[in-house]
Design an enzyme around this catalytic site. Structure first.
Site, mmCIF file in Angstrom:
data_model
loop_
_atom_site.group_PDB
_atom_site.id
_atom_site.type_symbol
_atom_site.label_atom_id
_atom_site.label_comp_id
_atom_site.label_asym_id
_atom_site.label_seq_id
_atom_site.Cartn_x
_atom_site.Cartn_y
_atom_site.Cartn_z
ATOM 1 N N GLU A 37 0.840 -1.206 0.000
ATOM 2 C CA GLU A 37 0.000 0.000 0.000
ATOM 3 C C GLU A 37 0.876 1.257 0.000
ATOM 4 O OE1 GLU A 37 -2.691 -0.045 3.286
ATOM 5 O OE2 GLU A 37 -3.912 1.579 2.498
HETATM 6 N N1 LIG Z 1 -13.828 15.015 5.152
HETATM 7 C C1 LIG Z 1 -13.846 14.027 4.300
HETATM 8 N N2 LIG Z 1 -13.468 12.843 4.737
HETATM 9 C C2 LIG Z 1 -13.493 11.840 3.880
HETATM 10 C C3 LIG Z 1 -13.893 11.997 2.534
HETATM 11 N N3 LIG Z 1 -13.806 10.785 1.922
HETATM 12 C C4 LIG Z 1 -13.356 9.927 2.853
HETATM 13 N N4 LIG Z 1 -13.188 10.560 4.040
HETATM 14 C C5 LIG Z 1 -12.726 10.012 5.290
HETATM 15 O O1 LIG Z 1 -11.309 10.083 5.290
HETATM 16 C C6 LIG Z 1 -10.763 8.897 5.863
HETATM 17 C C7 LIG Z 1 -9.859 8.250 4.885
HETATM 18 O O2 LIG Z 1 -10.583 7.919 3.756
HETATM 19 P P1 LIG Z 1 -9.939 6.931 2.719
HETATM 20 O O3 LIG Z 1 -8.620 7.444 2.335
HETATM 21 O O4 LIG Z 1 -10.946 6.663 1.677
HETATM 22 O O5 LIG Z 1 -9.737 5.668 3.689
HETATM 23 P P2 LIG Z 1 -9.888 4.120 3.339
HETATM 24 O O6 LIG Z 1 -9.170 3.875 2.078
HETATM 25 O O7 LIG Z 1 -11.302 3.744 3.381
HETATM 26 O O8 LIG Z 1 -9.144 3.476 4.583
HETATM 27 P P3 LIG Z 1 -7.817 2.563 4.620
HETATM 28 O O9 LIG Z 1 -8.262 1.170 4.352
HETATM 29 O O10 LIG Z 1 -7.290 2.753 5.992
HETATM 30 O O11 LIG Z 1 -6.896 3.108 3.588
HETATM 31 C C8 LIG Z 1 -11.942 8.058 6.300
HETATM 32 O O12 LIG Z 1 -12.170 8.348 7.637
HETATM 33 C C9 LIG Z 1 -13.091 8.560 5.467
HETATM 34 O O13 LIG Z 1 -14.322 8.427 6.133
HETATM 35 C C10 LIG Z 1 -14.285 13.287 2.113
HETATM 36 O O14 LIG Z 1 -14.649 13.503 0.971
HETATM 37 N N5 LIG Z 1 -14.254 14.262 3.049
HETATM 38 CA CA LIG Z 2 -6.932 3.908 1.528
#
Ligand SMILES: Nc1nc2c(ncn2[C@@H]2O[C@H](COP(=O)(O)OP(=O)(O)OP(=O)(O)O)[C@@H](O)[C@H]2O)c(=O)[nH]1
Ligand SMILES: [Ca+2]
Length: 501
Positions: free
Chosen positions: A174
């Site tokens: 990752e």
């Molecule tokens: N404020 C905000 N938070 C977001 C948004 N999209 C996702 N998040 C939050 O940001 C965090 C990281 O999101 P992602 O990078 O999609 O995380 P992920 O890929 O589901 O998680 P991992 O498996 O740990 O990588 C999570 O807590 C999401 O709920 C957005 O558009 N705005």
């Molecule tokens: Ca992610």
């Protein structure tokens, strides 16, 4: 006059003939060049496609990439064509109803079918990579995680694409593929310039990856790549449970620890939430994670009454407690006894780093670390009701957590990874480079399809446009010189000139 007539008759290069012949030769050269050029250029640009599903802890996204078919191994050619956010939570949330994990992908996969030209479907590879949410589920319940992957696989196999597998990727993959993506999109491999490090903050894990000139003391943190004729020696680490959702659980757990003996609902006055914030949450919903397993198994309380205080300094004090910096058995560590060499170069910080810092307006201007902290401290004191009125369009869950998340990000970067006021400005908070989103998915696909060759291919002497232009002007030059030659050939010279005329 007789003499002149005699000469004209004797001269085999009659003017009209010369011009005619010269023109034919020149036109011939131009046609030859043009045919050569057109022959080597494909008449229609054909594209190939690849699909990668990022099954994250908080949600799944489907990315469609596109590249010109005949330029497969030219780095910088693959771009994101389309992306689709799967409705609902991440696939790990379907541990009790695994068939729904497969069904959840339908809408976005149907969209992929429409986006990619039909004749390309069968040759379009589909990969699914699951990250920290599934790593945690696997730790908690291996059978459930396998079931979820099984249903996801079944669902993806019903599509006309070339299914290549669904798996939980490692934290190293990752981190490393996030780094590949940032540098591929920045064209750093082809330019053989320096690279930028990658900082990824997810919901359940966070990754740091950069090229290090140091000898790495831990093999777990070391990855080597040979790309485009250059060797890259990478440091990478993925901190499971240090994504922003899991770290909130960790922080809440630490804060309620002294109150765990109480038998009633627990009231938590939390400095990381805004004054006036008062929400009752089920204890189970907050602590249902292997990251806070101790609380989950030993305590089954009814509710957590979560009350905001809005105090940035106290919030940072609380967040510091999730980092263990008391012990390091290497020469240097980030935290939790994890080796980390000194930071090197610039960094691209994406995913939640961007969502949070962008919302807080800390990405656009070049704030120094002190100003960033001051702005964040002021933001945290904003009453909850004022914020809700100010941002009616923002999801309440996100809005409530920006103070916590911003403080976590500052603390992680400064006290976890050891960024200082001197290199704070080396961090760029980014979401996209060009039209492509930054994340591990593009690097993952480039690697699996061998689209970044280990050795740089021999490049043509000139770019295509340059070649065409050069050939055209050379032909023109030959033509002009030929004409001039003929004119000089035709014009008599020497002492007899006047006599002849
Ligand atoms: N404020 C905000 N938070 C977001 C948004 N999209 C996702 N998040 C939050 O940001 C965090 C990281 O999101 P992602 O990078 O999609 O995380 P992920 O890929 O589901 O998680 P991992 O498996 O740990 O990588 C999570 O807590 C999401 O709920 C957005 O558009 N705005
Ligand atoms: Ca992610």
């Amino acid at each position: 006059m007789d003499e002149q007539q005699e000469m004209t008759v004797k001269n085999p290069w009659h003017r009209a003939q010369i011009i005619f012949v010269t023109a034919v030769i020149a036109v011939g050269i131009i046609i030859m060049v043009a045919i050569g050029v057109v022959q080597h250029k494909p008449l229609h640009q054909k594209y190939k496609y690849g699909i990668v599903l990022d099954a994250g802890s908080s949600h799944t996204s489907v990315y469609i990439y596109e590249w010109p078919a005949e330029k497969e191994n030219n780095t910088g050619m693959v771009q994101q064509k389309h992306s689709c956010n799967v409705k609902g939570k991440g696939i790990s949330s379907y541990s009790e109803t695994p068939h729904k994990a497969g069904e959840s992908l339908r809408e976005c996969m149907d969209e992929a079918k429409k986006t990619i030209p039909k004749q390309r479907h069968h040759e379009t590879p589909v990969y699914l990579g699951a990250t920290a949410g599934m790593r945690l589920l696997k730790m908690d319940d291996n059978t459930a995680s396998e079931k979820v992957l099984e249903f996801v696989e079944k669902s993806l196999q019903t599509y006309p694409f070339s299914y290549q597998g669904a798996r939980i990727i490692t934290g190293q993959e990752e981190g490393a593929f996030g780094w590949v993506t940032v540098n591929y999109l920045s064209d750093n491999f082809r330019k053989a310039s320096g690279t930028v490090g990658a900082l990824d903050l997810g919901g359940a894990s966070t990754q740091i990856t950069f090229v290090s000139g140091q000898q790495l003391e831990s093999s777990d943190n070391s990855i080597d790549f040979r790309l485009y004729g250059k060797d890259y020696h990478l440091y990478t680490h993925s901190f499971l449970c240090y994504g922003k959702d899991q770290v909130l659980k960790l922080s809440l757990e630490k804060q309620i620890q002294p109150k765990l003996d109480m038998t009633d609902n627990i009231i938590l006055e939390d400095p990381c939430f805004h004054p006036g914030y008062n929400v009752t949450k089920s204890f189970q919903s907050v602590f249902d994670s292997p990251c806070v397993k101790n609380v989950k198994s030993s305590q089954r309380r009814q509710n957590l009454i979560h009350i905001g205080l809005g105090n940035w300094n106290k919030c940072q004090e609380a967040i510091r407690k999730v980092f263990n910096t008391t012990y390091c058995h290497y020469s240097r560590c980030s935290f939790n006894d994890v080796f980390q060499p000194p930071l090197e170069g610039r960094f691209g910080a994406f995913s939640a780093y961007f969502f949070v810092m962008n919302f807080l307006n800390l990405t656009t201007e070049k704030y120094n670390i002190h100003v960033a902290k001051e702005k964040l401290a002021t933001y945290c004191t904003t009453p909850w009701n004022t914020l809700k009125k100010r941002h009616p369009e923002v999801k309440e869950k996100y809005l409530a957590e920006y103070c916590f998340s911003g403080t976590y990000i500052m603390t992680l970067l400064e006290e976890g990874y050891h960024f200082t006021s001197d290199n704070w400005e080396d961090i760029d908070f980014i979401k996209k480079i060009g039209d492509s989103e930054v994340g591990w998915t593009l690097g993952y696909m480039l690697n699996l399809t061998n689209m970044i060759p280990a050795e740089a291919p021999d490049t043509p002497l000139l770019p295509y446009g340059g070649y065409v232009t050069l050939m055209f002007f050379l032909s023109l030059l030959i033509f002009v010189f030929f004409i001039l030659g003929c004119i000089f050939f035709r014009r008599p010279s020497g002492p007899n000139h006047k006599e002849i005329i």
